[in-house]
Design a protein around this motif. Sequence first.
Motif, PDB file in Angstrom:
ATOM      1  N   GLU A 240       0.840  -1.194   0.000  1.00 23.72           N
ATOM      2  CA  GLU A 240       0.000   0.000   0.000  1.00 23.72           C
ATOM      3  C   GLU A 240       0.877   1.247   0.000  1.00 23.72           C
ATOM      4  OE1 GLU A 240      -3.222  -0.181  -0.295  1.00 23.72           O
ATOM      5  OE2 GLU A 240      -3.142  -2.374  -0.226  1.00 23.72           O
ATOM      6  N   PRO A 241       0.376   2.361  -0.522  1.00 26.16           N
ATOM      7  CA  PRO A 241       1.156   3.600  -0.512  1.00 26.16           C
ATOM      8  C   PRO A 241       1.167   4.233   0.880  1.00 26.16           C
ATOM      9  CG  PRO A 241      -0.981   4.003  -1.503  1.00 26.16           C
ATOM     10  CD  PRO A 241      -0.909   2.522  -1.237  1.00 26.16           C
ATOM     11  N   PHE A 243       3.869   4.791   4.558  1.00 31.46           N
ATOM     12  CA  PHE A 243       5.214   4.664   5.105  1.00 31.46           C
ATOM     13  C   PHE A 243       5.260   3.785   6.349  1.00 31.46           C
ATOM     14  CE2 PHE A 243       5.546   8.754   2.821  1.00 31.46           C
ATOM     15  CZ  PHE A 243       6.612   8.438   1.976  1.00 31.46           C
ATOM     16  N   GLY A 244       4.105   3.507   6.937  1.00 34.17           N
ATOM     17  CA  GLY A 244       4.114   2.769   8.188  1.00 34.17           C
ATOM     18  C   GLY A 244       3.868   1.281   8.049  1.00 34.17           C
ATOM     19  N   ILE A 245       3.682   0.796   6.802  1.00 32.89           N
ATOM     20  CA  ILE A 245       3.330  -0.611   6.598  1.00 32.89           C
ATOM     21  C   ILE A 245       4.358  -1.287   5.693  1.00 32.89           C
ATOM     22  CG2 ILE A 245       1.558  -2.217   5.802  1.00 32.89           C
ATOM     23  CD1 ILE A 245      -0.461   0.104   6.071  1.00 32.89           C
ATOM     24  N   ALA A 246       4.998  -2.330   6.194  1.00 29.58           N
ATOM     25  CA  ALA A 246       5.824  -3.184   5.345  1.00 29.58           C
ATOM     26  C   ALA A 246       4.879  -4.057   4.516  1.00 29.58           C
ATOM     27  CB  ALA A 246       6.744  -4.049   6.192  1.00 29.58           C
ATOM     28  N   PRO A 247       5.081  -4.140   3.205  1.00 28.32           N
ATOM     29  CA  PRO A 247       4.086  -4.775   2.331  1.00 28.32           C
ATOM     30  C   PRO A 247       3.914  -6.264   2.576  1.00 28.32           C
ATOM     31  CG  PRO A 247       6.094  -4.347   1.120  1.00 28.32           C
ATOM     32  CD  PRO A 247       6.252  -3.672   2.448  1.00 28.32           C
TER      33      PRO A 247
END
Length: 381
Positions: A240-241, A243-247
């Motif tokens: 997802e676009p 910054f807080g989530i590693a895909p």
Amino acid sequence: MHLTNHDIIELTAFRRHLHSMPEVSGEEVETAKEVARFMSATEPDAIIEGLGGTGVAVVYDSGKPGPTLLFRSELDALPIEETGTPDYRSTIPGKSHMCGHEGHMATLAALGRQFGRQRPSRGRVVLLFQPAEETGAGAAAVLTDRRFNEIIPDYSFSLHNFPGLPLGHVWLKPGTANCASRGLKITFTGRTAHASMPETGISPVPAIAMLMPSLTALSRGSIGTDDLVLATVTHAVIGEPAFGIAPGSGELWVTLRTMTDAQMQALVDAAEAMVQRVAGESGLSVALEYHDVFSHCENHPEAVTLLRDAMDAEAITHEAGEALRASEDFGRFGSVSKSAMYFIGAGENLPALHNPNYDFPDELIPIGARIFSRVARDVLG
């Protein structure tokens, strides 16, 4: 049978009208209506509409036994915004005839005018305006339509305009004329994580980063040596676009392209094995989908000879040229008939096909019609 100056004027206007109202694959409803309307004025023996979706087949029957010759053009346009500025430019935002299919339709319309005035001495001529060539779905849909059984051809012919060649100069290659291709969509599913603790998730990033060069490395050979195998990465999506989530998921799109269907199967097997191995090593689940599947286009020697003889009789310059990397679903007609496609030069200094400012040269309409008309006369009288 000859086209008059009045014919050329009306056919040019028809081509430009079609250019202004492009419809993409599977949506060619209004284009098909315009074709049926224009062709009905030639008083054919039959018009079959809705063939394979939106296709139109126009039949000129001598009423006497003999072969059936099918000449095919395409109905569909492209999802490209036109940047050229002709008076007849596209009126549909984001759609345009940047492959010249409207010119192919006008060429068949020219042929219809001639056979409307004088039927063949024997057999039948079928003019097929086919849907959805750009996605590879149209020819297959036409062939599986039960009404196609009424017009199954002995010979099938087609043409494609080709910028880069001198105007009216023809390439006609025996054997493979267009490559096989298909789009491979690879979808990875892992597990998301907080970006501060990526080790708690399963990311597709390493797998996609590894596969981009590895799949591309399956490429070898060339068109010139008739053994091209090509894998081209065209698109990638990771997570997802945010910054807080590693895909935890991702997609990789790859176009596979080969000279023959046999080579395609080998490339598919190699690509799938590589993807499954990398996904397994990365702890990812993976799903594979294929889109825009094109068989290779094989020119039959007898059909090639008929085209060559017609070009010689019409004093049209031609040479073998080479196969095209681009795919073309006309190849499917080779499964039911002796088929061949030629490429006719649109001029050496024009934009390339699918460029946003391409425009089919009107001068090609009578040239293409002359070739097809001569083939029909040679075979059917």
